[in-house]
Write a protein that holds these residues in place. Structure first.
Motif, short mmCIF file in Angstrom:
data_model
loop_
_atom_site.label_atom_id
_atom_site.label_comp_id
_atom_site.label_asym_id
_atom_site.label_seq_id
_atom_site.Cartn_x
_atom_site.Cartn_y
_atom_site.Cartn_z
N SER A 1 71.69 40.55 47.87
CA SER A 1 71.06 41.86 48.00
C SER A 1 70.38 42.27 46.69
N LYS A 2 70.99 41.89 45.57
CA LYS A 2 70.40 42.20 44.26
C LYS A 2 69.10 41.43 44.07
N LEU A 3 69.10 40.15 44.45
CA LEU A 3 67.89 39.33 44.33
C LEU A 3 66.77 39.88 45.20
N ALA A 4 67.11 40.31 46.40
CA ALA A 4 66.11 40.87 47.31
C ALA A 4 65.50 42.14 46.72
N TYR A 5 66.34 42.96 46.10
CA TYR A 5 65.87 44.21 45.50
C TYR A 5 64.94 43.92 44.32
N ILE A 6 65.33 42.98 43.47
CA ILE A 6 64.49 42.65 42.31
C ILE A 6 63.17 42.04 42.76
N ASP A 7 63.21 41.19 43.79
CA ASP A 7 61.98 40.60 44.32
C ASP A 7 61.01 41.69 44.80
N ALA A 8 61.58 42.74 45.42
CA ALA A 8 60.75 43.86 45.91
C ALA A 8 60.12 44.60 44.73
N GLU A 9 60.87 44.75 43.64
CA GLU A 9 60.34 45.43 42.45
C GLU A 9 59.24 44.59 41.81
N ILE A 10 59.43 43.28 41.78
CA ILE A 10 58.41 42.39 41.21
C ILE A 10 57.13 42.46 42.05
N LYS A 11 57.28 42.56 43.36
CA LYS A 11 56.11 42.65 44.24
C LYS A 11 55.30 43.91 43.92
N LYS A 12 55.99 45.01 43.58
CA LYS A 12 55.27 46.24 43.21
C LYS A 12 54.42 46.01 41.97
N LEU A 13 55.00 45.28 41.00
CA LEU A 13 54.25 44.98 39.79
C LEU A 13 53.05 44.09 40.11
N GLN A 14 53.26 43.09 40.97
CA GLN A 14 52.18 42.18 41.33
C GLN A 14 51.06 42.91 42.07
N ASP A 15 51.44 43.88 42.90
CA ASP A 15 50.44 44.69 43.62
C ASP A 15 49.59 45.48 42.63
N TYR A 16 50.25 46.01 41.60
CA TYR A 16 49.50 46.76 40.58
C TYR A 16 48.55 45.82 39.83
N TYR A 17 49.06 44.65 39.44
CA TYR A 17 48.22 43.68 38.73
C TYR A 17 47.00 43.31 39.58
N TYR A 18 47.23 43.12 40.89
CA TYR A 18 46.15 42.71 41.78
C TYR A 18 45.10 43.82 41.92
N CYS A 19 45.58 45.06 42.11
CA CYS A 19 44.66 46.18 42.32
C CYS A 19 43.86 46.53 41.06
N ASN A 20 44.38 46.16 39.90
CA ASN A 20 43.72 46.50 38.64
C ASN A 20 43.33 45.25 37.86
N CYS A 21 43.07 44.16 38.58
CA CYS A 21 42.86 42.87 37.94
C CYS A 21 41.66 42.85 37.00
N GLU A 22 40.61 43.60 37.32
CA GLU A 22 39.42 43.58 36.49
C GLU A 22 39.71 44.16 35.10
N PHE A 23 40.36 45.34 35.08
CA PHE A 23 40.65 45.94 33.79
C PHE A 23 41.71 45.13 33.04
N ILE A 24 42.70 44.61 33.76
CA ILE A 24 43.75 43.81 33.12
C ILE A 24 43.14 42.56 32.48
N LYS A 25 42.19 41.95 33.16
CA LYS A 25 41.48 40.79 32.60
C LYS A 25 40.72 41.20 31.34
N TYR A 26 40.06 42.34 31.40
CA TYR A 26 39.31 42.86 30.25
C TYR A 26 40.26 43.05 29.07
N TYR A 27 41.41 43.65 29.32
CA TYR A 27 42.37 43.94 28.25
C TYR A 27 42.99 42.67 27.68
#
Length: 279
Positions: free
Chosen positions: A94-120
Motif C-alpha cells: 500500500s505504501k508503494l502504491a501511494y508513492i507511485d501515485a505521488e510520483i505520477k503527479k510529479l511526472q504529470d507536472y513535468y509533462y505539462c510544463n516540459c517546454e519551460f523545464i527544458k529551457y531551465y
C-alpha cells in the motif's frame, strides 16, 4: 546588494545542511526546515526593499537562481510534511502504491510544463527578460495564472515555476529513496520466508501450550512487540494454525490450578537436562 544576497544564501545553505540528508528528515527536522526557509525568504524580501539591483542581469540572476533556491526548498519541506502525514501506515504494498501515485503527479507536472523545464535545465537565456524581470511579463508565455495574484515587487512570471522544479526534483529523490528501502525490506522478508521453508522444526505439544509461551514472552518483556505478530511468527516457523489464541488465553486464565502449566513443565525439563549434563 549582491554581496548581501550572497551572504543570506550562504547562511541559509549552512543552516539547511545542518538538518542532515533527505533520508534523515523527520517531522521535527522538516518543521525546522520550513521555519528556516520562511525566515530567509523574508530576509531576501527585506533586502530587495532596501536596495535596487545594479542592472537587469543581477535581477534576472536573483529571480532565476537565488530566490528559487530558498523558495524551492520551502515548497519541498511543505509538500514532504504533507506526504509523511498522509502516507499509509499499512503494508509495504500500500505504501508503494501511494508513492507511485505521488510520483505520477510529479511526472504529470513535468509533462505539462516540459517546454519551460527544458529551457531551465538547458540554462537557456533568450527568454530571461520575459521570465525573470519584474513588470516585463509576456502573457502569452504565462501558464501559471496564480502569478497574477502574487506580489509584483517580489516575483516574476516564472520564479515560482523554477522553485517548483527544485522542490519536485527533491521530492522525486526522496520518493526514490523510500521506494528503494521498501523494496529492500520486501526482499529481506522474502529471503526470511525462504529460510523458514528450509527449516525442519515441528511443534509436538498442543496449541494452547504454544499460546502460553507466546503470552509469557510478551508479558516478561523478553520479546518486544505485539501478541499477534509473535503468534504469526511462530505459526510460520512451525507451520501450524493457532486459531483463536485470544480464546486460548481465556482458557489459560480460567484454569483452577496450574495457571502456567506449560512453563512449569519447561522449567522442570530444563533443570532435568542440567542435572544430566552435570552428572
Amino acid at each position: 546588494m549582491t554581496r548581501n544576497i550572497e551572504e543570506i544564501l550562504s547562511n541559509y545553505k549552512r543552516e539547511i545542511d545542518e538538518l542532515g540528508q533527505i533520508s534523515e528528515l523527520n517531522f521535527s527536522r522538516i518543521e525546522k526546515g520550513i521555519q528556516i526557509s520562511r525566515s530567509y525568504l523574508q530576509k531576501l524580501r527585506v533586502a530587495l526593499r532596501k536596495r535596487k539591483f545594479k542592472n537587469k542581469e543581477d535581477e534576472i540572476l536573483f529571480f532565476k537562481k537565488q530566490k528559487p533556491s530558498i523558495y524551492g526548498h520551502l515548497k519541498f519541506f511543505a509538500k514532504l510534511y504533507k506526504f509523511l502525514l498522509t502516507k499509509p501506515r499499512g503494508t509495504d504494498k500500500s505504501k508503494l502504491a501511494y508513492i507511485d501515485a505521488e510520483i505520477k503527479k510529479l511526472q504529470d507536472y513535468y509533462y505539462c510544463n516540459c517546454e519551460f523545464i527544458k529551457y531551465y535545465r538547458q540554462n537557456a537565456t533568450f527568454l530571461d527578460e520575459f521570465y525573470f524581470l519584474r513588470g516585463n511579463d509576456n502573457i502569452g508565455l504565462i501558464t501559471d495564472t496564480s502569478h497574477f495574484y502574487t506580489d509584483m515587487e517580489f516575483s516574476t512570471s516564472h520564479d515560482n515555476a523554477v522553485a517548483k522544479i527544485i522542490a519536485y526534483d527533491l521530492l522525486l529523490n526522496h520518493y526514490t529513496f523510500e521506494i528503494d528501502n521498501l523494496k529492500k525490506s520486501t526482499r529481506e522478508i522474502s529471503n526470511n520466508a525462504k529460510l523458514l521453508e528450509g527449516l525442519s522444526l515441528t511443534w509436538t505439544s498442543n496449541k494452547i501450550d504454544l499460546t502460553e509461551l507466546i503470552y509469557a514472552l510478551i508479558a516478561s518483556g523478553a520479546v518486544k512487540g505485539d501478541i499477534k505478530d509473535l503468534a504469526t511468527a511462530f505459526e510460520k516457523i512451525f507451520d501450524i494454525d493457532l486459531g483463536n489464541y485470544y480464546r486460548s488465553f481465556l482458557e489459560i486464565r480460567g484454569r483452577k490450578e496450574g495457571l502456567a502449566r506449560f512453563l512449569d513443565l519447561l522449567k522442570r525439563s530444563l533443570l532435568g537436562r542440567i542435572k544430566v549434563a552435570d552428572d
